[in-house]
Design a protein around this motif. Sequence first.
Motif, PDB file in Angstrom:
ATOM      1  N   PHE A  27     -40.516 -21.226 -19.523  1.00 56.45           N
ATOM      2  CA  PHE A  27     -40.748 -19.833 -19.136  1.00 56.45           C
ATOM      3  C   PHE A  27     -40.592 -19.598 -17.632  1.00 56.45           C
ATOM      4  CE2 PHE A  27     -42.491 -19.838 -23.442  1.00 56.45           C
ATOM      5  CZ  PHE A  27     -41.766 -18.765 -23.956  1.00 56.45           C
ATOM      6  N   LEU A  28     -40.847 -20.627 -16.826  1.00 55.67           N
ATOM      7  CA  LEU A  28     -40.564 -20.492 -15.387  1.00 55.67           C
ATOM      8  C   LEU A  28     -39.053 -20.328 -15.180  1.00 55.67           C
ATOM      9  CD1 LEU A  28     -43.029 -23.143 -13.941  1.00 55.67           C
ATOM     10  CD2 LEU A  28     -42.850 -20.782 -13.114  1.00 55.67           C
ATOM     11  N   THR A  29     -38.289 -21.106 -15.925  1.00 53.58           N
ATOM     12  CA  THR A  29     -36.829 -21.021 -15.811  1.00 53.58           C
ATOM     13  C   THR A  29     -36.343 -19.644 -16.260  1.00 53.58           C
ATOM     14  OG1 THR A  29     -36.668 -23.392 -16.186  1.00 53.58           O
ATOM     15  CG2 THR A  29     -34.656 -22.115 -16.547  1.00 53.58           C
ATOM     16  N   GLN A  30     -36.903 -19.178 -17.389  1.00 52.98           N
ATOM     17  CA  GLN A  30     -36.528 -17.854 -17.899  1.00 52.98           C
ATOM     18  C   GLN A  30     -36.780 -16.784 -16.832  1.00 52.98           C
ATOM     19  OE1 GLN A  30     -39.243 -15.837 -20.618  1.00 52.98           O
ATOM     20  NE2 GLN A  30     -37.629 -15.863 -22.173  1.00 52.98           N
ATOM     21  N   LYS A  31     -37.946 -16.848 -16.195  1.00 57.72           N
ATOM     22  CA  LYS A  31     -38.333 -15.854 -15.188  1.00 57.72           C
ATOM     23  C   LYS A  31     -37.471 -15.963 -13.929  1.00 57.72           C
ATOM     24  CE  LYS A  31     -41.779 -13.134 -16.060  1.00 57.72           C
ATOM     25  NZ  LYS A  31     -41.660 -11.708 -15.802  1.00 57.72           N
ATOM     26  N   PHE A  32     -37.372 -17.200 -13.392  1.00 59.53           N
ATOM     27  CA  PHE A  32     -36.751 -17.389 -12.080  1.00 59.53           C
ATOM     28  C   PHE A  32     -35.218 -17.350 -12.125  1.00 59.53           C
ATOM     29  CE2 PHE A  32     -40.964 -18.634 -10.705  1.00 59.53           C
ATOM     30  CZ  PHE A  32     -40.998 -18.162  -9.405  1.00 59.53           C
ATOM     31  N   LYS A  33     -34.654 -17.354 -13.312  1.00 58.83           N
ATOM     32  CA  LYS A  33     -33.195 -17.314 -13.460  1.00 58.83           C
ATOM     33  C   LYS A  33     -32.599 -16.152 -12.673  1.00 58.83           C
ATOM     34  CE  LYS A  33     -29.929 -16.627 -17.239  1.00 58.83           C
ATOM     35  NZ  LYS A  33     -29.583 -15.229 -17.009  1.00 58.83           N
ATOM     36  N   ASN A  34     -33.283 -15.027 -12.728  1.00 59.88           N
ATOM     37  CA  ASN A  34     -32.804 -13.839 -12.035  1.00 59.88           C
ATOM     38  C   ASN A  34     -32.683 -14.072 -10.523  1.00 59.88           C
ATOM     39  OD1 ASN A  34     -32.215 -11.102 -11.610  1.00 59.88           O
ATOM     40  ND2 ASN A  34     -34.365 -10.716 -11.115  1.00 59.88           N
ATOM     41  N   LEU A  35     -33.716 -14.653  -9.925  1.00 57.76           N
ATOM     42  CA  LEU A  35     -33.677 -14.914  -8.479  1.00 57.76           C
ATOM     43  C   LEU A  35     -32.681 -16.005  -8.132  1.00 57.76           C
ATOM     44  CD1 LEU A  35     -37.423 -14.730  -7.295  1.00 57.76           C
ATOM     45  CD2 LEU A  35     -35.601 -13.061  -6.927  1.00 57.76           C
ATOM     46  N   LEU A  36     -32.562 -17.020  -9.008  1.00 56.66           N
ATOM     47  CA  LEU A  36     -31.596 -18.103  -8.770  1.00 56.66           C
ATOM     48  C   LEU A  36     -30.163 -17.552  -8.831  1.00 56.66           C
ATOM     49  CD1 LEU A  36     -33.386 -20.780 -10.973  1.00 56.66           C
ATOM     50  CD2 LEU A  36     -32.867 -21.118  -8.539  1.00 56.66           C
ATOM     51  N   SER A  37     -29.927 -16.625  -9.731  1.00 61.96           N
ATOM     52  CA  SER A  37     -28.585 -16.043  -9.897  1.00 61.96           C
ATOM     53  C   SER A  37     -28.132 -15.293  -8.652  1.00 61.96           C
ATOM     54  CB  SER A  37     -28.568 -15.061 -11.069  1.00 61.96           C
ATOM     55  OG  SER A  37     -28.753 -15.753 -12.261  1.00 61.96           O
ATOM     56  N   GLN A  38     -29.082 -14.700  -7.943  1.00 60.63           N
ATOM     57  CA  GLN A  38     -28.732 -13.913  -6.748  1.00 60.63           C
ATOM     58  C   GLN A  38     -28.053 -14.771  -5.686  1.00 60.63           C
ATOM     59  OE1 GLN A  38     -29.104 -10.620  -6.804  1.00 60.63           O
ATOM     60  NE2 GLN A  38     -30.023 -10.891  -8.840  1.00 60.63           N
ATOM     61  N   LYS A  39     -28.361 -16.075  -5.665  1.00 56.79           N
ATOM     62  CA  LYS A  39     -27.796 -16.955  -4.636  1.00 56.79           C
ATOM     63  C   LYS A  39     -26.661 -17.829  -5.197  1.00 56.79           C
ATOM     64  CE  LYS A  39     -30.776 -16.633  -1.041  1.00 56.79           C
ATOM     65  NZ  LYS A  39     -31.187 -17.846  -0.349  1.00 56.79           N
ATOM     66  N   ALA A  40     -26.514 -17.865  -6.513  1.00 55.98           N
ATOM     67  CA  ALA A  40     -25.598 -18.841  -7.136  1.00 55.98           C
ATOM     68  C   ALA A  40     -24.140 -18.425  -7.007  1.00 55.98           C
ATOM     69  CB  ALA A  40     -25.964 -18.982  -8.609  1.00 55.98           C
ATOM     70  N   THR A  41     -23.329 -19.350  -6.482  1.00 55.06           N
ATOM     71  CA  THR A  41     -21.880 -19.112  -6.454  1.00 55.06           C
ATOM     72  C   THR A  41     -21.181 -20.352  -7.006  1.00 55.06           C
ATOM     73  OG1 THR A  41     -21.579 -20.079  -4.255  1.00 55.06           O
ATOM     74  CG2 THR A  41     -22.056 -17.694  -4.359  1.00 55.06           C
ATOM     75  N   GLU A  42     -19.918 -20.221  -7.315  1.00 54.60           N
ATOM     76  CA  GLU A  42     -19.184 -21.354  -7.876  1.00 54.60           C
ATOM     77  C   GLU A  42     -19.127 -22.517  -6.878  1.00 54.60           C
ATOM     78  OE1 GLU A  42     -15.424 -20.189  -9.473  1.00 54.60           O
ATOM     79  OE2 GLU A  42     -14.968 -22.253 -10.094  1.00 54.60           O
ATOM     80  N   SER A  43     -18.948 -22.198  -5.592  1.00 52.80           N
ATOM     81  CA  SER A  43     -18.844 -23.286  -4.608  1.00 52.80           C
ATOM     82  C   SER A  43     -20.217 -23.799  -4.178  1.00 52.80           C
ATOM     83  CB  SER A  43     -18.051 -22.826  -3.394  1.00 52.80           C
ATOM     84  OG  SER A  43     -18.723 -21.747  -2.788  1.00 52.80           O
ATOM     85  N   ASP A  44     -21.253 -22.971  -4.323  1.00 53.08           N
ATOM     86  CA  ASP A  44     -22.600 -23.397  -3.920  1.00 53.08           C
ATOM     87  C   ASP A  44     -23.604 -22.942  -4.983  1.00 53.08           C
ATOM     88  OD1 ASP A  44     -24.734 -24.395  -2.557  1.00 53.08           O
ATOM     89  OD2 ASP A  44     -24.743 -22.854  -0.992  1.00 53.08           O
ATOM     90  N   PRO A  45     -23.660 -23.682  -6.093  1.00 52.56           N
ATOM     91  CA  PRO A  45     -24.532 -23.277  -7.200  1.00 52.56           C
ATOM     92  C   PRO A  45     -26.011 -23.390  -6.839  1.00 52.56           C
ATOM     93  CG  PRO A  45     -23.083 -25.128  -7.814  1.00 52.56           C
ATOM     94  CD  PRO A  45     -22.979 -24.959  -6.339  1.00 52.56           C
TER      95      PRO A  45
END
Length: 265
Positions: free
Chosen positions: A126-144
Amino acid sequence: MKINDLFNVENKVAVVTGGSRGIGEMITAGFLANGVKVYISARKAPALIEKANELSEKYEAECIAIPCDLSTSEGIDEFYNSVEKNESGIDFLINNAGAAWGEPLESFSEKGWDKVMDLNVKSIFFLTQKFKNLLSQKATESDPSRIINIGSIDGLNVPSMETYSYGASKAAVHHLTRVLAAKLVNENILVNAIAPGPYPSNMLGSAVNHDYTEIAKRNPRKRVGTPEDMAGLAIFLCSRAGAYTVGETITSDGGIVKTANHNLS
Ligand SMILES: NC(=O)c1ccc[n+]([C@@H]2O[C@H](COP(=O)([O-])OP(=O)(O)OC[C@H]3O[C@@H](n4cnc5c(N)ncnc54)[C@H](OP(=O)(O)O)[C@@H]3O)[C@@H](O)[C@H]2O)c1
C-alpha cells in the motif's frame, strides 16, 4: 564512466520507512552523506525526531521526521499526505520498516502472524500504491525512480528460529518485488529488494543481547554487516550504476545464502 557520475545521487529526494535506527538509519545516513534529502518515519516520535536532527547535523543535509504507524492504512495515508504537502515528486522509496515475531509452532498466535504480515507485506504494497504518484513525477526513461524493498535471507533460507510469519513475510516481499517490478518498469520506476543477513539492530540484537560475537564467528565473512555495506548497496541500486537492475533480490549477508553447504549426506 567516472565514479561521481555512476554513483551520484545528489539532489534526489528519498523516503525511508523505519529510518529511526538499524538498517533504515544506515541507508538514510548514506543518502544524506551524498546530498539526498530524506524523509524518515517510525512510530516513536521522540526517537525519530531526535535521529532526524542528529543526522541532519552530522551530514549537513535535510532529514525530515514524520512519525506514524505504517501497519495501518490510516498511518500510510497520514505519512503520504505529509510528504505530498512538501514535495511535488520523490526519487526513491525505501520500504524498510519491519517487525519479527517468534513463538513455538504449537502456540504461535494470530497476533504474531498479523503484526508481521501487516507491516512487512501489506504496508509495502500500500505504500507503493500511494507513493507511485510521487515517484512518477520524477521518473524518466534515462533516470528512473527507484523502490527498494528490504526483505531478508530468512525469506530465502529456512530460518533457524521459530519465526513462522517472518520467513513467510520476507519470501512474500521478494516475490512482490518481482511482481511490482514487472508492472512499474513500464512507468520508469525500478523495483528491487535487498535481503540482508545479520546487521546490528534492535531486531537482531534483542535476540542475542546485542552481542554479535557468535553470529560473526558463524558468518563466512567472520563479521556482521556494517552501515557501509548497506548504504553502498542502496546507493548502487538508486544511482545510474543500478539503472539496468530490475526485480532483483540482492543478498547482503557475508555469503550465508550463496555459500551455505546444504549437502548433509
Ligand atoms: N538487522 C538484521 O539483521 C536484519 C536482517 C534481515 C532483514 N532485516 C530487515 O531490515 C528491516 C529493518 O530492520 P532492523 O533490523 O533495522 O530493525 P529495527 O532496529 O527494529 O528497526 C525497525 C524500524 O522500523 C520502525 N517500525 C517498526 N514498526 C513500525 C510501524 N508499525 N510503523 C512504522 N515504523 C515501524 C522502527 O521504529 P519504531 O519502533 O519507532 O516504530 C524502526 O525505525 C526490517 O524489514 C527487517 O526485517 C533486518
